[in-house]
Design a protein around this motif. Structure first.
Motif, PDB file in Angstrom:
ATOM      1  N   LEU A  17      32.386  57.995  -9.192  1.00 31.35           N
ATOM      2  CA  LEU A  17      31.053  58.856  -8.942  1.00 31.35           C
ATOM      3  C   LEU A  17      31.712  60.440  -9.137  1.00 31.35           C
ATOM      4  O   LEU A  17      32.630  60.811  -9.198  1.00 31.35           O
ATOM      5  CB  LEU A  17      30.948  58.783  -7.333  1.00 31.35           C
ATOM      6  CG  LEU A  17      30.612  57.304  -6.765  1.00 31.35           C
ATOM      7  CD1 LEU A  17      30.954  57.443  -5.320  1.00 31.35           C
ATOM      8  CD2 LEU A  17      29.375  57.056  -7.512  1.00 31.35           C
ATOM      9  N   ALA A  18      30.709  61.054  -9.510  1.00 30.72           N
ATOM     10  CA  ALA A  18      30.778  62.477  -9.902  1.00 30.72           C
ATOM     11  C   ALA A  18      30.972  63.320  -8.547  1.00 30.72           C
ATOM     12  O   ALA A  18      30.667  62.765  -7.346  1.00 30.72           O
ATOM     13  CB  ALA A  18      29.525  63.127 -10.619  1.00 30.72           C
ATOM     14  N   THR A  70      30.439  65.768  -5.280  1.00 35.97           N
ATOM     15  CA  THR A  70      29.219  65.955  -4.525  1.00 35.97           C
ATOM     16  C   THR A  70      29.701  67.655  -3.933  1.00 35.97           C
ATOM     17  O   THR A  70      30.652  67.872  -3.903  1.00 35.97           O
ATOM     18  CB  THR A  70      28.885  64.979  -3.545  1.00 35.97           C
ATOM     19  OG1 THR A  70      30.151  65.015  -2.602  1.00 35.97           O
ATOM     20  CG2 THR A  70      28.567  63.606  -4.279  1.00 35.97           C
ATOM     21  N   TYR A 114      27.468  66.127 -19.067  1.00 35.28           N
ATOM     22  CA  TYR A 114      26.343  66.372 -18.193  1.00 35.28           C
ATOM     23  C   TYR A 114      25.134  66.874 -19.126  1.00 35.28           C
ATOM     24  O   TYR A 114      24.049  66.259 -19.000  1.00 35.28           O
ATOM     25  CB  TYR A 114      26.594  67.622 -17.068  1.00 35.28           C
ATOM     26  CG  TYR A 114      27.689  67.170 -15.992  1.00 35.28           C
ATOM     27  CD1 TYR A 114      28.015  66.107 -15.723  1.00 35.28           C
ATOM     28  CD2 TYR A 114      28.249  68.173 -15.383  1.00 35.28           C
ATOM     29  CE1 TYR A 114      28.605  65.691 -14.760  1.00 35.28           C
ATOM     30  CE2 TYR A 114      29.200  68.079 -14.276  1.00 35.28           C
ATOM     31  CZ  TYR A 114      29.470  66.769 -14.027  1.00 35.28           C
ATOM     32  OH  TYR A 114      30.284  66.439 -12.928  1.00 35.28           O
ATOM     33  N   ASP A 144      29.202  48.440 -10.247  1.00 32.40           N
ATOM     34  CA  ASP A 144      28.898  50.069  -9.904  1.00 32.40           C
ATOM     35  C   ASP A 144      28.601  51.022 -11.004  1.00 32.40           C
ATOM     36  O   ASP A 144      28.610  52.218 -10.882  1.00 32.40           O
ATOM     37  CB  ASP A 144      30.316  50.534  -9.178  1.00 32.40           C
ATOM     38  CG  ASP A 144      31.554  50.506 -10.385  1.00 32.40           C
ATOM     39  OD1 ASP A 144      31.312  49.660 -11.399  1.00 32.40           O
ATOM     40  OD2 ASP A 144      32.616  51.151 -10.129  1.00 32.40           O
ATOM     41  N   ALA A 168      25.529  53.234 -10.237  1.00 35.40           N
ATOM     42  CA  ALA A 168      25.752  54.414  -9.323  1.00 35.40           C
ATOM     43  C   ALA A 168      26.484  55.146 -10.036  1.00 35.40           C
ATOM     44  O   ALA A 168      26.296  56.590  -9.760  1.00 35.40           O
ATOM     45  CB  ALA A 168      26.425  53.485  -8.102  1.00 35.40           C
ATOM     46  N   CYS A 169      27.673  54.776 -10.973  1.00 34.53           N
ATOM     47  CA  CYS A 169      28.416  55.986 -11.667  1.00 34.53           C
ATOM     48  C   CYS A 169      27.567  56.715 -12.343  1.00 34.53           C
ATOM     49  O   CYS A 169      27.567  58.050 -12.634  1.00 34.53           O
ATOM     50  CB  CYS A 169      29.440  55.314 -12.528  1.00 34.53           C
ATOM     51  SG  CYS A 169      30.336  56.349 -13.351  1.00 34.53           S
ATOM     52  N   ARG A 195      24.478  57.390 -12.234  1.00 36.36           N
ATOM     53  CA  ARG A 195      23.196  58.141 -11.675  1.00 36.36           C
ATOM     54  C   ARG A 195      24.136  59.238 -10.932  1.00 36.36           C
ATOM     55  O   ARG A 195      23.389  60.517 -10.981  1.00 36.36           O
ATOM     56  CB  ARG A 195      22.729  57.054 -10.401  1.00 36.36           C
ATOM     57  CG  ARG A 195      21.655  57.927  -9.700  1.00 36.36           C
ATOM     58  CD  ARG A 195      20.752  57.165  -8.762  1.00 36.36           C
ATOM     59  NE  ARG A 195      20.253  55.936  -9.345  1.00 36.36           N
ATOM     60  CZ  ARG A 195      19.171  55.796 -10.362  1.00 36.36           C
ATOM     61  NH1 ARG A 195      18.526  57.001 -10.482  1.00 36.36           N
ATOM     62  NH2 ARG A 195      18.820  54.824 -10.744  1.00 36.36           N
ATOM     63  N   SER A 196      25.219  59.107 -10.334  1.00 36.05           N
ATOM     64  CA  SER A 196      25.773  60.155  -9.598  1.00 36.05           C
ATOM     65  C   SER A 196      26.113  61.323 -10.728  1.00 36.05           C
ATOM     66  O   SER A 196      25.947  62.467 -10.179  1.00 36.05           O
ATOM     67  CB  SER A 196      27.032  59.741  -9.134  1.00 36.05           C
ATOM     68  OG  SER A 196      28.190  59.682  -9.912  1.00 36.05           O
ATOM     69  N   HIS A 197      26.587  60.913 -11.899  1.00 40.71           N
ATOM     70  CA  HIS A 197      26.670  61.851 -12.897  1.00 40.71           C
ATOM     71  C   HIS A 197      25.497  62.745 -13.468  1.00 40.71           C
ATOM     72  O   HIS A 197      25.513  63.734 -13.609  1.00 40.71           O
ATOM     73  CB  HIS A 197      27.601  61.477 -14.252  1.00 40.71           C
ATOM     74  CG  HIS A 197      29.014  61.013 -13.856  1.00 40.71           C
ATOM     75  ND1 HIS A 197      29.198  60.181 -12.945  1.00 40.71           N
ATOM     76  CD2 HIS A 197      29.902  61.886 -14.228  1.00 40.71           C
ATOM     77  CE1 HIS A 197      30.627  60.179 -12.878  1.00 40.71           C
ATOM     78  NE2 HIS A 197      31.179  61.052 -13.564  1.00 40.71           N
ATOM     79  N   GLU A 205      22.685  62.975 -11.443  1.00 38.95           N
ATOM     80  CA  GLU A 205      22.495  63.944  -9.999  1.00 38.95           C
ATOM     81  C   GLU A 205      23.187  65.190 -10.237  1.00 38.95           C
ATOM     82  O   GLU A 205      22.784  66.310  -9.937  1.00 38.95           O
ATOM     83  CB  GLU A 205      22.517  63.259  -8.971  1.00 38.95           C
ATOM     84  CG  GLU A 205      21.617  62.299  -8.936  1.00 38.95           C
ATOM     85  CD  GLU A 205      21.463  61.060  -7.601  1.00 38.95           C
ATOM     86  OE1 GLU A 205      22.492  61.233  -6.773  1.00 38.95           O
ATOM     87  OE2 GLU A 205      20.822  60.296  -7.328  1.00 38.95           O
ATOM     88  N   ARG A 206      24.645  65.157 -10.582  1.00 40.93           N
ATOM     89  CA  ARG A 206      25.650  65.936 -10.548  1.00 40.93           C
ATOM     90  C   ARG A 206      25.182  67.177 -11.682  1.00 40.93           C
ATOM     91  O   ARG A 206      25.009  68.169 -11.520  1.00 40.93           O
ATOM     92  CB  ARG A 206      26.964  65.958 -10.501  1.00 40.93           C
ATOM     93  CG  ARG A 206      27.880  67.041 -10.642  1.00 40.93           C
ATOM     94  CD  ARG A 206      27.695  67.586  -9.153  1.00 40.93           C
ATOM     95  NE  ARG A 206      28.859  68.527  -9.031  1.00 40.93           N
ATOM     96  CZ  ARG A 206      29.304  69.247  -7.773  1.00 40.93           C
ATOM     97  NH1 ARG A 206      28.327  68.968  -6.852  1.00 40.93           N
ATOM     98  NH2 ARG A 206      30.156  70.040  -7.807  1.00 40.93           N
TER      99      ARG A 206
END
Length: 91
Positions: free
Chosen positions: A7-8, A10, A25, A54, A57-58, A60-62, A64-65
């Motif tokens: 996960l990136a 937060t 990014y 996962d 989710a990985c 997506r988190s990057h 979103e970051r």
């Protein structure tokens, strides 16, 4: 490029991880703007196995970051990348 974390980061502070992954990014944002499938972006840009449970989710988190960096976090990121403390104004 460094290996990506599951996960990136937060929060409202720029991490060293963000500095090391700025090119990722940017590439994720470009792929998203081009409507690339998440699986294609994750496999080609992040070099992750998209069959892992996962993986989305990985990715997506990057993404979103990346959006945070160029959105709400832009002032904080610019200051951090220039080695200065950001001036945060709350109105």
């Amino acid at each position: 490029m460094d290996v990506v974390d599951p996960l990136a980061p937060t929060g409202n502070a720029v991490a060293d991880y963000d500095r090391r992954h700025l090119a990722l990014y940017a590439a994720l944002l470009e792929a998203d703007d081009a409507s690339a499938a998440w699986q294609d972006a994750a496999a080609s840009l992040m070099r992750i196995d998209v069959t892992r449970c996962d993986a989305e989710a990985c990715w997506r988190s990057h993404l979103e970051r990346a959006r945070w960096i160029i959105g709400d976090g832009l002032g904080i990121a610019i200051a951090a990348f220039n080695g200065r403390s950001p001036e945060i104004k709350v109105e």
